[in-house]
Design a protein around this motif. Structure first.
Motif, PDB file in Angstrom:
ATOM      1  N   CYS A  16      41.355  48.070  42.145  1.00  0.00           N
ATOM      2  CA  CYS A  16      40.337  47.666  43.297  1.00  0.00           C
ATOM      3  C   CYS A  16      40.787  47.629  44.235  1.00  0.00           C
ATOM      4  CB  CYS A  16      39.918  46.454  42.318  1.00  0.00           C
ATOM      5  SG  CYS A  16      38.220  45.969  43.031  1.00  0.00           S
ATOM      6  N   PRO A  17      40.092  48.308  45.231  1.00  0.00           N
ATOM      7  CA  PRO A  17      40.381  47.956  46.618  1.00  0.00           C
ATOM      8  C   PRO A  17      40.263  46.546  47.272  1.00  0.00           C
ATOM      9  CG  PRO A  17      38.988  50.083  46.346  1.00  0.00           C
ATOM     10  CD  PRO A  17      38.841  49.367  44.868  1.00  0.00           C
ATOM     11  N   ARG A  18      39.474  45.703  46.541  1.00  0.00           N
ATOM     12  CA  ARG A  18      39.251  44.510  47.043  1.00  0.00           C
ATOM     13  C   ARG A  18      40.561  43.741  46.883  1.00  0.00           C
ATOM     14  NH1 ARG A  18      33.318  41.870  47.341  1.00  0.00           N
ATOM     15  NH2 ARG A  18      32.563  43.494  48.795  1.00  0.00           N
ATOM     16  N   LEU A  19      41.234  44.048  45.939  1.00  0.00           N
ATOM     17  CA  LEU A  19      42.494  43.444  45.593  1.00  0.00           C
ATOM     18  C   LEU A  19      43.472  43.403  46.599  1.00  0.00           C
ATOM     19  CD1 LEU A  19      43.325  44.016  41.756  1.00  0.00           C
ATOM     20  CD2 LEU A  19      42.371  41.885  42.822  1.00  0.00           C
ATOM     21  N   VAL A  20      43.509  44.501  47.408  1.00  0.00           N
ATOM     22  CA  VAL A  20      44.261  44.871  48.650  1.00  0.00           C
ATOM     23  C   VAL A  20      43.708  43.714  49.776  1.00  0.00           C
ATOM     24  CG1 VAL A  20      45.103  46.534  50.274  1.00  0.00           C
ATOM     25  CG2 VAL A  20      44.654  47.131  47.972  1.00  0.00           C
ATOM     26  N   TYR A  21      42.627  43.772  49.847  1.00  0.00           N
ATOM     27  CA  TYR A  21      42.219  42.967  50.827  1.00  0.00           C
ATOM     28  C   TYR A  21      42.565  41.355  50.556  1.00  0.00           C
ATOM     29  CZ  TYR A  21      38.466  40.443  53.505  1.00  0.00           C
ATOM     30  OH  TYR A  21      37.993  39.543  54.394  1.00  0.00           O
ATOM     31  N   PHE A  22      42.070  40.748  49.645  1.00  0.00           N
ATOM     32  CA  PHE A  22      42.366  39.603  49.086  1.00  0.00           C
ATOM     33  C   PHE A  22      43.869  39.229  49.224  1.00  0.00           C
ATOM     34  CE2 PHE A  22      38.304  39.809  47.114  1.00  0.00           C
ATOM     35  CZ  PHE A  22      37.731  38.700  47.833  1.00  0.00           C
ATOM     36  N   GLN A  23      44.968  40.099  48.954  1.00  0.00           N
ATOM     37  CA  GLN A  23      46.281  40.181  48.903  1.00  0.00           C
ATOM     38  C   GLN A  23      46.862  39.958  50.369  1.00  0.00           C
ATOM     39  OE1 GLN A  23      49.950  42.097  46.877  1.00  0.00           O
ATOM     40  NE2 GLN A  23      49.311  43.477  48.439  1.00  0.00           N
ATOM     41  N   ASP A 230      34.163  48.176  49.745  1.00  0.00           N
ATOM     42  CA  ASP A 230      32.917  48.035  48.588  1.00  0.00           C
ATOM     43  C   ASP A 230      33.791  47.590  47.264  1.00  0.00           C
ATOM     44  OD1 ASP A 230      31.171  48.360  50.584  1.00  0.00           O
ATOM     45  OD2 ASP A 230      30.927  50.604  50.121  1.00  0.00           O
ATOM     46  N   ARG A 231      33.173  47.125  46.271  1.00  0.00           N
ATOM     47  CA  ARG A 231      33.614  46.988  45.202  1.00  0.00           C
ATOM     48  C   ARG A 231      33.189  48.147  44.408  1.00  0.00           C
ATOM     49  NH1 ARG A 231      32.404  41.332  42.320  1.00  0.00           N
ATOM     50  NH2 ARG A 231      30.169  42.337  42.356  1.00  0.00           N
ATOM     51  N   PRO A 232      34.097  48.760  43.638  1.00  0.00           N
ATOM     52  CA  PRO A 232      33.681  49.934  42.838  1.00  0.00           C
ATOM     53  C   PRO A 232      33.055  49.316  41.483  1.00  0.00           C
ATOM     54  CG  PRO A 232      36.123  49.648  42.656  1.00  0.00           C
ATOM     55  CD  PRO A 232      35.815  48.756  43.868  1.00  0.00           C
ATOM     56  N   ARG A 233      32.157  50.240  41.240  1.00  0.00           N
ATOM     57  CA  ARG A 233      31.418  49.840  39.742  1.00  0.00           C
ATOM     58  C   ARG A 233      32.569  49.753  38.536  1.00  0.00           C
ATOM     59  NH1 ARG A 233      26.335  54.114  40.054  1.00  0.00           N
ATOM     60  NH2 ARG A 233      25.333  53.399  41.780  1.00  0.00           N
TER      61      ARG A 233
END
Length: 257
Positions: A16-23, A230-233
């Protein structure tokens, strides 16, 4: 110069791309600890770089020795991160499975030996870095002086019915790119090892995978720079360690757009 994107960040992006962001924001997004069974399997698999098949050494006995050594050393390596009781139980389960694992692994040892393990790779030119589980050196078509260099990943989960998981194929492509930059030689093949099943699977390094790795590298750079993706479906939200924070960000963003 921007710091290189780690191959592990590419794996995280694929989850999930958002995991990169929160890391990048300092949040812990990886599992707190590997299971004792997975840790033991990985240590045993890594130890194969020291095995010398001579027709006389029994592979099962050798693997049992490697397992005993791993069971003794893991508490030293990981400290309180390893539960001693769980470690003993896991070691017992692996001992029972070793004869079957060895029978499947034996005809494939030539794919893994000789090798060097846990190799750090970095290219500032490419903006990539990572630690590769294994580099195999194998005689190529040009004879012993022209050895093929093959990147290999050790995965302690179960393999798919055929081939390898997409994320592993892309990770191999990333490591192939790094090896090529360092050795100035083409790397066309990779390996994924599944010690739990005694499987060793070869993979062709595709040009499309290389291209995908470079595009993900660019996106990870943007995310690390502060861009919320964006959070993927299909994101695995039910197992996400930052679900609550992610939901909060999603709710705030919806109020403004």
């Amino acid at each position: 110069m921007l710091p290189p994107v780690r191959i592990s960040e590419i794996s995280l992006y694929l989850r999930c791309p958002r995991l990169v962001y929160f890391q990048a924001m300092g949040r812990s997004v990886w599992p707190k600890a590997e299971s004792p069974k997975n840790l033991l399997l990985r240590e045993v698999a890594l130890s194969l770089s020291e095995f010398e098949p001579d027709g006389e050494t029994d592979l099962v006995a050798w693997l049992l020795g490697a397992l005993d050594r791993a069971e003794a050393e893991l508490p030293i390596i990981w400290g309180e991160g390893v539960n001693q009781h769980d470690l003993r139980v896991a070691a017992g389960e692996i001992r029972e499975a070793l004869p079957e694992i060895a029978s499947k692994l034996s005809p494939k040892l030539e794919l893994l030996i000789p090798s060097e393990v846990e190799v750090d790779l970095r290219s500032d030119r490419l903006g990539l870095s990572g630690r590769l589980d294994r580099i195999v050196s194998r005689a190529g078509d040009g004879g012993p002086k022209e050895r093929d260099i093959i990147p290999s990943l050790i995965k302690t989960d179960n393999p798919p019915e055929t081939g390898v998981w997409r994320s592993d194929r892309l990770r191999l492509a990333g490591y192939a790119i790094l090896l090529e930059d360092e050795l100035k030689r083409r790397v066309d093949r990779g390996i994924v090892e599944y010690p739990r099943a005694g499987e060793v699977r070869e993979v062709e390094i595709r040009s499309s995978d290389r291209r995908r790795v470079l595009r993900i590298r660019d996106r990870v750079r943007l995310i690390n720079g502060g861009k919320l993706p964006d959070r993927p479906r299909e994101a695995p939200c039910e197992r996400c360690p930052v679900l609550e924070t992610c939901e909060t960000r999603h709710t705030l963003a919806s109020k403004f757009f």
